[in-house]
Design a protein around this motif. Sequence first.
Motif, mmCIF file in Angstrom:
data_model
loop_
_atom_site.group_PDB
_atom_site.id
_atom_site.type_symbol
_atom_site.label_atom_id
_atom_site.label_comp_id
_atom_site.label_asym_id
_atom_site.label_seq_id
_atom_site.Cartn_x
_atom_site.Cartn_y
_atom_site.Cartn_z
ATOM 1 N N VAL A 35 -30.533 1.268 46.648
ATOM 2 C CA VAL A 35 -31.127 1.623 45.356
ATOM 3 C C VAL A 35 -30.269 2.648 44.633
ATOM 4 O O VAL A 35 -29.967 2.501 43.436
ATOM 5 C CB VAL A 35 -32.559 2.161 45.567
ATOM 6 C CG1 VAL A 35 -33.130 2.687 44.254
ATOM 7 C CG2 VAL A 35 -33.460 1.065 46.126
ATOM 8 N N GLN A 36 -29.876 3.686 45.342
ATOM 9 C CA GLN A 36 -29.030 4.706 44.724
ATOM 10 C C GLN A 36 -27.679 4.132 44.312
ATOM 11 O O GLN A 36 -27.156 4.438 43.234
ATOM 12 C CB GLN A 36 -28.836 5.878 45.681
ATOM 13 C CG GLN A 36 -30.098 6.663 45.973
ATOM 14 C CD GLN A 36 -29.878 7.767 46.992
ATOM 15 O OE1 GLN A 36 -28.886 7.768 47.732
ATOM 16 N NE2 GLN A 36 -30.809 8.707 47.055
ATOM 17 N N GLY A 37 -27.110 3.285 45.153
ATOM 18 C CA GLY A 37 -25.805 2.706 44.854
ATOM 19 C C GLY A 37 -25.841 1.758 43.668
ATOM 20 O O GLY A 37 -24.872 1.694 42.895
ATOM 21 N N SER A 38 -26.942 1.024 43.509
ATOM 22 C CA SER A 38 -27.038 0.117 42.357
ATOM 23 C C SER A 38 -27.037 0.887 41.044
ATOM 24 O O SER A 38 -26.379 0.483 40.073
ATOM 25 C CB SER A 38 -28.294 -0.743 42.475
ATOM 26 O OG SER A 38 -29.464 0.071 42.475
ATOM 27 N N VAL A 39 -27.757 1.999 41.020
ATOM 28 C CA VAL A 39 -27.773 2.824 39.804
ATOM 29 C C VAL A 39 -26.390 3.412 39.549
ATOM 30 O O VAL A 39 -25.894 3.406 38.406
ATOM 31 C CB VAL A 39 -28.827 3.943 39.943
ATOM 32 C CG1 VAL A 39 -28.781 4.864 38.720
ATOM 33 C CG2 VAL A 39 -30.218 3.346 40.097
ATOM 34 N N ALA A 40 -25.761 3.912 40.603
ATOM 35 C CA ALA A 40 -24.428 4.502 40.445
ATOM 36 C C ALA A 40 -23.409 3.465 39.995
ATOM 37 O O ALA A 40 -22.542 3.757 39.152
ATOM 38 C CB ALA A 40 -23.989 5.133 41.772
ATOM 39 N N ASP A 41 -23.505 2.241 40.516
ATOM 40 C CA ASP A 41 -22.554 1.195 40.122
ATOM 41 C C ASP A 41 -22.717 0.803 38.663
ATOM 42 O O ASP A 41 -21.734 0.549 37.959
ATOM 43 C CB ASP A 41 -22.736 -0.038 41.013
ATOM 44 C CG ASP A 41 -22.165 0.179 42.402
ATOM 45 O OD1 ASP A 41 -21.485 1.200 42.607
ATOM 46 O OD2 ASP A 41 -22.406 -0.673 43.275
ATOM 47 N N VAL A 42 -23.951 0.734 38.202
ATOM 48 C CA VAL A 42 -24.187 0.384 36.789
ATOM 49 C C VAL A 42 -23.659 1.484 35.880
ATOM 50 O O VAL A 42 -23.014 1.213 34.854
ATOM 51 C CB VAL A 42 -25.688 0.140 36.548
ATOM 52 C CG1 VAL A 42 -25.967 -0.012 35.049
ATOM 53 C CG2 VAL A 42 -26.150 -1.110 37.288
ATOM 54 N N VAL A 43 -23.928 2.742 36.251
ATOM 55 C CA VAL A 43 -23.488 3.860 35.429
ATOM 56 C C VAL A 43 -21.959 3.936 35.392
ATOM 57 O O VAL A 43 -21.348 4.174 34.336
ATOM 58 C CB VAL A 43 -24.084 5.185 35.955
ATOM 59 C CG1 VAL A 43 -23.477 6.376 35.210
ATOM 60 C CG2 VAL A 43 -25.595 5.180 35.794
ATOM 61 N N SER A 44 -21.322 3.704 36.528
ATOM 62 C CA SER A 44 -19.856 3.795 36.603
ATOM 63 C C SER A 44 -19.158 2.488 36.219
ATOM 64 O O SER A 44 -17.931 2.401 36.306
ATOM 65 C CB SER A 44 -19.432 4.198 38.017
ATOM 66 O OG SER A 44 -19.840 3.232 38.966
ATOM 67 N N ARG A 45 -19.938 1.476 35.834
ATOM 68 C CA ARG A 45 -19.401 0.173 35.415
ATOM 69 C C ARG A 45 -18.591 -0.508 36.522
ATOM 70 O O ARG A 45 -17.597 -1.176 36.255
ATOM 71 C CB ARG A 45 -18.531 0.328 34.161
ATOM 72 C CG ARG A 45 -19.278 0.864 32.954
ATOM 73 C CD ARG A 45 -18.377 0.937 31.744
ATOM 74 N NE ARG A 45 -19.102 1.460 30.588
ATOM 75 C CZ ARG A 45 -18.558 1.619 29.367
ATOM 76 N NH1 ARG A 45 -17.264 1.296 29.185
ATOM 77 N NH2 ARG A 45 -19.279 2.099 28.383
ATOM 78 N N ARG A 46 -19.043 -0.337 37.744
ATOM 79 C CA ARG A 46 -18.409 -1.013 38.872
ATOM 80 C C ARG A 46 -19.333 -2.040 39.518
ATOM 81 O O ARG A 46 -19.076 -2.512 40.615
ATOM 82 C CB ARG A 46 -17.977 0.015 39.923
ATOM 83 C CG ARG A 46 -16.873 0.960 39.465
ATOM 84 C CD ARG A 46 -16.464 1.900 40.578
ATOM 85 N NE ARG A 46 -17.593 2.714 41.031
ATOM 86 C CZ ARG A 46 -17.545 3.573 42.034
ATOM 87 N NH1 ARG A 46 -16.417 3.717 42.717
ATOM 88 N NH2 ARG A 46 -18.606 4.263 42.374
ATOM 89 N N PHE A 47 -20.392 -2.371 38.819
ATOM 90 C CA PHE A 47 -21.373 -3.291 39.390
ATOM 91 C C PHE A 47 -20.794 -4.699 39.494
ATOM 92 O O PHE A 47 -20.090 -5.163 38.593
ATOM 93 C CB PHE A 47 -22.637 -3.316 38.522
ATOM 94 C CG PHE A 47 -23.769 -4.087 39.136
ATOM 95 C CD1 PHE A 47 -24.563 -3.509 40.109
ATOM 96 C CD2 PHE A 47 -24.031 -5.389 38.754
ATOM 97 C CE1 PHE A 47 -25.602 -4.217 40.678
ATOM 98 C CE2 PHE A 47 -25.063 -6.101 39.320
ATOM 99 C CZ PHE A 47 -25.855 -5.515 40.285
#
Length: 273
Positions: A35-47
């Motif tokens: 959950v935390q990683g999904s938010v971080a990936d979206v914010v950092s545009r690495r999703f």
Amino acid sequence: MPDSLAGVLRSNVRQTALSALETLGRLVALAIESVQGSVADVVSRRFQWRETTNQAWYLITVTAIPAILMAIPFGVVVSIQVGNLIKQLGADSLLGAAGGLGVIQQGAPLATGLLLGGAGTATIAADLGARTIREEIDALRTMGISPVHRLVIPRMVAMLFVAPLLNILIIFVGVLSGYLVATAAQGVTPGSYWATFGSFATLTDVAISLVKALLFGFLVVIIGCHRGLEAKGGPRGVADGVNAAVVLSVVAIALVNVGITQIVSMFFPTKVA
């Protein structure tokens, strides 16, 4: 001899309990990290959008038709069983309300969870288990790539996207099939069916059904990923991981559904809209 047997049993029970708690802890840690990683990936545009799209499409292709085939007999059975009881009470017009609530509150989210837990979880556990056995997961870690961000998060987001869509499809097909049986075989007029359905089935019921579907989808994908990433022992280990993922998913869905039903009954009792 009895004392030694009792000691062995106590030791086995204690080891099994500790192992189960450790597994639960790793499962919860994976869920939090995802959950935390999904938010971080979206914010950092690495999703991983492409991987997520591919996984979502695959889940749709393997669950859409089985969902329809499951929803039709479910709606028919609910309509017939509830209709026979209601007919004895002389309240035929309430068949729409009873059938609709049965499908929306219980049938649709449970069918969604079981379909995703069967087809989706087995596929995810087999895929990640095979990658683990082939040491692809270790290779990713060696290259500094997180398996959670690369493999788990796209599958989790795909499952959370497909779960409510599948739930809505089952609701539509289940209610429609129940309506056809009620009007064609049980003598209920279309107007009374939809009138009582609209009086008792509210948007709150639909929202609760969607939340349950999302929660069930989250549970099965985390369980499937966890069992796949911890597979060991060659092809036999992959098969054991798939089997464990499916069984644990079904048990988790059943237990969580009981808890949610009790909470919903306390805070959102059924009433006329």
